[in-house]
Design an enzyme around this catalytic site. Structure first.
Site, mmCIF file in Angstrom:
data_model
loop_
_atom_site.group_PDB
_atom_site.id
_atom_site.type_symbol
_atom_site.label_atom_id
_atom_site.label_comp_id
_atom_site.label_asym_id
_atom_site.label_seq_id
_atom_site.Cartn_x
_atom_site.Cartn_y
_atom_site.Cartn_z
ATOM 1 C CD GLU A 90 -2.973 1.093 2.291
ATOM 2 O OE1 GLU A 90 -3.226 0.004 2.850
ATOM 3 O OE2 GLU A 90 -3.564 2.149 2.557
ATOM 4 C CE LYS A 149 -6.194 -1.381 5.292
ATOM 5 N NZ LYS A 149 -5.361 -0.440 4.523
#
Ligand code: NDP
Length: 428
Positions: free
Chosen positions: A82, A267
């Site tokens: 990411e 998260k």
């Protein structure tokens, strides 16, 4: 650590970054050689790690800088697919280092093994028997893995839980054994012990053993990081430090109160935690599962972190979660990049690694909340997002940067715009 080599680190090429870390004495010549050759696993090693191995799946390993934990500076390896995670970790770490860094604490490193028994004829009698023979249960567990006892660890406590029958399940008598696993994560050590004591527990209780296995809900292996940030370090263009602090606290309160937000909040914490856990060769599914169970310990899924205002107006942050990582064992000792991560981090044991990981999680949370309550999360994501879109549109080499720069100025940053821009730039 000499941080003067890190000025505009993100602007350096990969080789310049490696050289800067070498100049700062964080890497050795050997590390440099390792990083500049393709650090793939040997076929033999990959084959021994999983079944039916076909190839290897590459993910980037980056470094987050400026992390200060318990007075020591760290360069932190992070593996993630990411964009923005490593940049956010570094930027949060820098702000928090200016405020004195993270302080951490942790419990003893004990894992919980479970043996579940069904059809116990008299559960009160069984519980009495287990209490009476606790020492024998511990001895039998330790005899199954004597080397961990020699290392100073081993099984040291027995707890019994009774789980009532429901419409969908029978009653269970569950024996928990607490095991000090020293420097290992301990799954195999614990599982061996639980299977070894199963027949004895059947004899003591008259019940039937359903299974003996480690619990990944590692409530006896918790790590906490805390930080204190003066409001001066929080101000942004057009927003006072007090406003940013108060909005950040409200954002944390929202995640405490609303499970839909709490999942995304957590998260974000796991963006940092998983990346270091993965880089260190540890089992990130174990950390993930334990973290989310811990977030729901009150009966409602809530934010893992807590942010509040100190008496003097500073922003106080803290994060506690189960952190049963290992420093040895599993694939840690055999995976060359996991070994490199240990060298880069220069951690000496599992407890120190826990401290670094939980601090990265808190820093990641700070970065996300600060962005959310100020300029929004997208601005920071744009740079790398633009590069990914440029590559998806077919840009290569120097075209990537050119298309990405134009994309950032475009009203709609999407693949179609990237393709149009690439065509336009190439045909100029
Ligand atoms: P290992 O099976 O590799 O056991 C750890 C080893 O490290 C032991 O053999 C021990 O050797 C050795 N060791 C060396 N020094 C030390 C030390 N100072 N302290 C402790 N051990 C030391 O790994 P784990 O038992 O830690 O299990 C982790 C692996 O299990 C992970 O890969 C995980 O993915 C997997 N796993 C996870 C499960 C789960 O989470 N539910 C279930 C099953 C597997 P010695 O024996 O000589 O003491």
């Amino acid at each position: 650590m000499d941080t003067s080599y890190f000025s505009k680190f993100y602007k350096k090429t990969r080789l310049e970054k490696i050289q800067a870390l070498l100049d700062a004495n964080i890497l050795t010549e050997e590390d440099k050689q390792f990083l500049t050759q393709a650090p793939l696993l040997s076929d033999e090693l990959a084959n021994s790690m999983v079944e039916n191995q076909l190839t290897q799946y590459a993910l980037p390993l980056g470094v987050a800088l400026n992390l200060m934990v318990d007075g020591k500076e760290y360069a932190v390896p992070m593996v993630t697919e990411e964009p923005s995670v490593i940049a956010a970790a570094s930027s949060a770490a820098k702000t928090i280092a200016q405020a004195g860094g993270f302080d951490t604490t942790s419990t003893k490193r004990r894992m919980i093994g479970q043996v579940a028994l069904t059809a116990v004829p008299d559960t009160t009698h069984a519980q009495k028997q287990l209490k009476l023979h606790k020492k024998d249960v511990l001895n039998k567990a330790n005899q199954a893995h004597p080397s961990i006892v020699k290392r100073g660890g081993g099984a040291d406590e027995v707890m019994v839980r009774f789980i009532e029958a429901t419409e969908k399940s029978p009653e269970f008598l569950v024996v928990h054994v607490y095991i000090d696993v020293q420097e290992a994560m301990g799954a195999n050590i614990v599982n061996t012990m639980m299977e070894a004591i199963a027949p004895y527990l059947e004899m003591l209780t008259g019940g039937k053993v359903l299974m003996g296995i480690l619990s990944n809900y590692a409530t006896e292996c918790l790590a906490t990081a805390a930080c204190r940030i003066p409001v001066d370090l929080l101000k942004r263009e057009g927003l006072s430090g007090e406003t940013v602090r108060d909005r950040l606290i409200e954002a944390a309160q929202f995640a405490y109160a609303d499970p839909y937000r709490a999942v995304t909040h957590n998260k974000g914490i796991m963006n940092g935690i998983d990346a270091v856990v993965l880089a260190s060769g540890n089992d990130w599914r174990a950390i993930e599962a334990g973290a989310h169970a811990y977030a729901a310990r009150s009966g409602q899924y809530r934010a893992l972190s807590n942010w509040e205002k100190a008496d003097n107006g500073d922003l106080l942050g803290s994060l506690t979660l189960p952190m049963p990582i290992g420093f040895v064992g599993g694939s840690i000792t055999i995976h060359p990049t996991a070994q490199f991560s240990q060298r880069l981090l220069s951690v000496k044991n599992a407890k120190e690694l826990e401290s670094v990981i939980v601090s990265v999680g808190l820093g990641q949370n700070f970065a996300a909340l600060k962005a959310l309550v100020t300029e929004g999360i997208q601005k920071g994501h744009m740079g790398l997002q633009a590069k990914s879109l440029a590559i998806s549109a077919g840009a290569t080499d120097h075209w990537i940067e050119l298309v990405a720069d134009e994309l950032k100025k475009a009203p709609h940053m999407n693949l179609e715009t990237a393709k149009t821009l690439l065509n336009k730039i190439k045909n100029k």
